[in-house]
Design an enzyme around this catalytic site. Sequence first.
Site, PDB file in Angstrom:
ATOM      1  CD  GLU A 199      -2.763  -1.067   2.550  1.00 41.74           C
ATOM      2  OE1 GLU A 199      -2.743  -0.044   3.281  1.00 41.74           O
ATOM      3  OE2 GLU A 199      -3.489  -2.052   2.792  1.00 41.74           O
ATOM      4  CD  GLU A 201      -9.884  -0.550   0.126  1.00 41.76           C
ATOM      5  OE1 GLU A 201      -8.736  -1.055   0.026  1.00 41.76           O
ATOM      6  OE2 GLU A 201     -10.647  -0.809   1.072  1.00 41.76           O
TER       7      GLU A 201
HETATM    8  O1  KIV Z   1      -6.501  -6.799   2.511  1.00 37.68           O
HETATM    9  C1  KIV Z   1      -7.402  -6.776   1.660  1.00 37.68           C
HETATM   10  O2  KIV Z   1      -8.376  -7.529   1.716  1.00 37.68           O
HETATM   11  C2  KIV Z   1      -7.290  -5.811   0.581  1.00 37.68           C
HETATM   12  C3  KIV Z   1      -8.468  -5.657  -0.330  1.00 37.68           C
HETATM   13  C4  KIV Z   1      -9.538  -4.903   0.364  1.00 37.68           C
HETATM   14  C5  KIV Z   1      -8.108  -5.025  -1.614  1.00 37.68           C
HETATM   15  O3  KIV Z   1      -6.310  -5.150   0.450  1.00 37.68           O
END
Ligand code: KIV
Length: 272
Positions: free
Chosen positions: A121, A188
């Site tokens: 991320e 997201e």
């Molecule tokens: O950890 C997760 O489930 C995610 C999704 C929401 C994309 O990163």
Amino acid sequence: MSNHNTRKPLTLTKLRELHTTREPIAMLTCYDATFAEVLDEAGVDCLLVGDSLGMVVQGHSTTLPVTLDQMVYHTACVARRAPAAWLIADLPFGTYGEGVEQALRSSAALMKAGAQMVKLEGGAWTAPSVRALTERGIPVCAHLGLTPQSVHALGGYRIQGRTEQSAHIIKEHARELADAGAAMLVLELMPTSVAEEVQEAIAEVITIGIGAGPSTSGQVLVLHDMLGLTRGKLPRFVRNFMDGAGSIEAAVRSYVAAVKSRGFPDPNQHGY
Ligand code: KIV
């Protein structure tokens, strides 16, 4: 392993082909072997061992407590029973923020457990790690918009990119991550128009949306959310595919069919 799964294994080349030919890609999160087998047989293209397991499996209120060892464990469980789906594993909080060396070490552990791609991320600050991983043969999925590992800095699980300036920043970061070699990008919780502009700006990259409208190359949902297992108020982009499905496998097949036919997400109901 069941012997009636005759699917051909997904590869990055095949995923790029789906992206280029505009066949939507269906992704779900997955955390264990039993679900991996069901999802794989039901035709899900990509399984994401998400650090969302901290919330839906472990009961935490954020993803922050999840450790690398836990991600390795769950990735190995899923890898044993998902012969066809492309397997992506999340780098959890605190396992890549120190820089390239830490990101390489943590990613190697996930790849040894069976991941075929790692997800991290964050914006341009992750670009050196994305580049180093890509150069060393580790495919990378980046993640922009609502990045749950930054929930405290973001002031909660809120829609991102609503102002012109914040939308511009998302687009700039997407470009930097694409230039660094990210093969895939999760977008997201952002307005449909912003996701559309990002996809236009980085046409070569596979984008996967969650609460980002219909214009991305594919869609992902948290498994427990789409099976109606999550208690409390769910984000409005989530659809409960267990409604009227009769079985988990039927619900998953209906999700895959809805994504492939562009019946999910519904731009009128779920756009921001
Ligand atoms: O950890 C997760 O489930 C995610 C999704 C929401 C994309 O990163």
